[in-house]
Write an enzyme that holds these catalytic residues in place. Sequence first.
Site, short mmCIF file in Angstrom:
data_model
loop_
_atom_site.label_atom_id
_atom_site.label_comp_id
_atom_site.label_asym_id
_atom_site.label_seq_id
_atom_site.Cartn_x
_atom_site.Cartn_y
_atom_site.Cartn_z
N CYS A 114 15.01 -7.91 5.49
CA CYS A 114 15.37 -8.67 4.27
C CYS A 114 16.86 -9.01 4.20
O CYS A 114 17.26 -9.88 3.42
CB CYS A 114 14.96 -7.89 3.02
SG CYS A 114 13.18 -7.67 2.91
N HIS A 252 19.10 -11.32 -2.93
CA HIS A 252 17.79 -11.18 -2.27
C HIS A 252 16.75 -10.96 -3.37
O HIS A 252 16.98 -10.23 -4.32
CB HIS A 252 17.83 -9.99 -1.31
CG HIS A 252 16.48 -9.63 -0.78
ND1 HIS A 252 15.62 -10.56 -0.25
CD2 HIS A 252 15.82 -8.44 -0.71
CE1 HIS A 252 14.51 -9.97 0.13
NE2 HIS A 252 14.60 -8.68 -0.15
N ASN A 282 8.69 -11.57 -2.55
CA ASN A 282 9.74 -11.20 -1.60
C ASN A 282 9.45 -11.90 -0.27
O ASN A 282 8.49 -11.57 0.41
CB ASN A 282 9.75 -9.67 -1.43
CG ASN A 282 10.84 -9.19 -0.49
OD1 ASN A 282 11.46 -9.98 0.22
ND2 ASN A 282 11.05 -7.89 -0.46
O1 UT7 Z 1 13.33 -6.27 0.22
C1 UT7 Z 1 13.75 -4.96 0.25
C2 UT7 Z 1 12.59 -4.06 0.31
N1 UT7 Z 1 11.80 -3.90 -0.85
C3 UT7 Z 1 12.22 -3.54 -2.07
O2 UT7 Z 1 13.36 -3.65 -2.43
C4 UT7 Z 1 11.20 -2.94 -2.97
C5 UT7 Z 1 11.72 -1.72 -3.64
N2 UT7 Z 1 10.77 -1.03 -4.46
C6 UT7 Z 1 10.15 -1.57 -5.54
O3 UT7 Z 1 10.34 -2.72 -5.84
C7 UT7 Z 1 9.28 -0.68 -6.38
O4 UT7 Z 1 9.43 0.67 -6.02
C8 UT7 Z 1 7.76 -1.04 -6.31
C9 UT7 Z 1 7.52 -2.37 -6.98
C10 UT7 Z 1 7.32 -1.11 -4.85
C11 UT7 Z 1 6.91 0.01 -7.01
O5 UT7 Z 1 7.33 0.14 -8.37
P1 UT7 Z 1 7.56 1.57 -9.01
O6 UT7 Z 1 7.90 1.36 -10.42
O7 UT7 Z 1 8.55 2.31 -8.15
O8 UT7 Z 1 6.13 2.20 -8.92
P2 UT7 Z 1 5.67 3.56 -8.22
O9 UT7 Z 1 5.68 3.40 -6.73
O10 UT7 Z 1 6.40 4.72 -8.82
O11 UT7 Z 1 4.18 3.66 -8.69
C12 UT7 Z 1 3.84 3.88 -10.07
C13 UT7 Z 1 2.34 3.90 -10.19
C14 UT7 Z 1 1.65 4.82 -9.18
O12 UT7 Z 1 0.56 5.42 -9.83
P3 UT7 Z 1 0.66 6.93 -10.35
O13 UT7 Z 1 0.95 7.77 -9.15
O14 UT7 Z 1 1.76 6.92 -11.36
O15 UT7 Z 1 -0.70 7.16 -10.95
C15 UT7 Z 1 1.15 3.88 -8.13
O16 UT7 Z 1 0.01 4.36 -7.45
O17 UT7 Z 1 1.82 2.59 -9.93
C16 UT7 Z 1 0.80 2.66 -8.93
N3 UT7 Z 1 0.82 1.42 -8.16
C17 UT7 Z 1 0.13 0.34 -8.53
N4 UT7 Z 1 -0.69 0.11 -9.56
C18 UT7 Z 1 -1.23 -1.11 -9.65
C19 UT7 Z 1 1.52 1.15 -7.04
N5 UT7 Z 1 1.29 -0.12 -6.65
C20 UT7 Z 1 0.42 -0.63 -7.56
C21 UT7 Z 1 -0.17 -1.88 -7.71
N6 UT7 Z 1 -0.99 -2.09 -8.77
N7 UT7 Z 1 0.03 -2.90 -6.85
#
Ligand code: UT7
Length: 325
Positions: A114, A252, A282
């Site tokens: 990225c 980005h 992204n």
């Molecule tokens: O380009 C550079 C690389 N990428 C990035 O910069 C991305 C960086 N990271 C992020 O943008 C965020 O961490 C994400 C968008 C990937 C995830 O958001 P988050 O607020 O950190 O969510 P999380 O991983 O803490 O997950 C929260 C909950 C989990 O459920 P539990 O364990 O709380 O029950 C996940 O299983 O959300 C769940 N979850 C989803 N639910 C519905 C994870 N993905 C999904 C989904 N739909 N697609």
Amino acid sequence: MRRSVMLSCGSYLPEKVLTNEEMAKIVDTSAEWIEQRTGIKKRHVAAPGQKTSDLATAAAMKALKAANLQGSDIDLIVLATTSPDNTFPATAVTVQDNIGMGGKGFAFDIQAVCSGFIYALATADNFIKAGQAKRALVIGAEHFTNLLDWTDRTTCVLFGDGAGAVILEASDDGKGTKEDRGILSTHLHSEGALRNLLYVDGGPSSTRTVGHVKMNGKEVFRHAVTRMSEAIVEAMQANKVTAEDVRWLVPHQANKRIIDATAEKLHLTPEKVVVTVQDHGNTSAASIPLALSTAVEDGRIQRGDLILMEAMGGGLTWGAALARW
Ligand code: UT7
């Protein structure tokens, strides 16, 4: 002083749009979750058989047209991608052929995921400053959706396909001050010990397969705000400019929450930030030139505006570039 002046930009997005609602039919997610956690509403997906070089060529042709140039006027292509057409040759050489550069100059790919566009911009800028190129096409292009595991909701909802290109031209009109047009400075970083936070689990020398994206989203998020803020401060300090002097932040586009947190940390008000993640998702190396093209085409970015670009990606890699459009 020699500067790389940004002559024009261009972008291309595949026709097919995949909305969050459609995504919710593919994997266990909801349109609301995706939008609330990332800001993404839809993304574009390349057609079967549509290669990264096709997306890159379309963006390059638009940038050439906007600068009133032809392929034969270019003597360097630096193409950032993480989803090349083939393991080799570089996708850049296919673009070189497609745009009619012939055997003039040279073309190669850059892999910094990225952060690829910032790395490519820095590389082309340095070739121009060293006198080894006069006019460079800097491209970020991705058929990233081919790297996704469509059963993994933690990654597949985040990414999209697209391409963006910028043309740089050597100019000796610069006075060596921050009032010069063109790239004022670039700042690159990487930390290989963090490579397992975001990677693809395949490759020619390991599995002999292409592999799929794996990400520790929470950790990547945490690093993203810190590292990109550091790179922005570095770029501003190197040029003795403040947040008030910066007209546009073109970040980005990974997650709206990352963009907002970074801008807030640096006192860059929301009106100064170009955000396209809602429409593109992204697109990895393509995200900055896509955002730049959007804001140039809709008239927000004007000649002479000071623009700050920053990115972080797998590696981890990160960096920033300050330029006067
Ligand atoms: O380009 C550079 C690389 N990428 C990035 O910069 C991305 C960086 N990271 C992020 O943008 C965020 O961490 C994400 C968008 C990937 C995830 O958001 P988050 O607020 O950190 O969510 P999380 O991983 O803490 O997950 C929260 C909950 C989990 O459920 P539990 O364990 O709380 O029950 C996940 O299983 O959300 C769940 N979850 C989803 N639910 C519905 C994870 N993905 C999904 C989904 N739909 N697609």
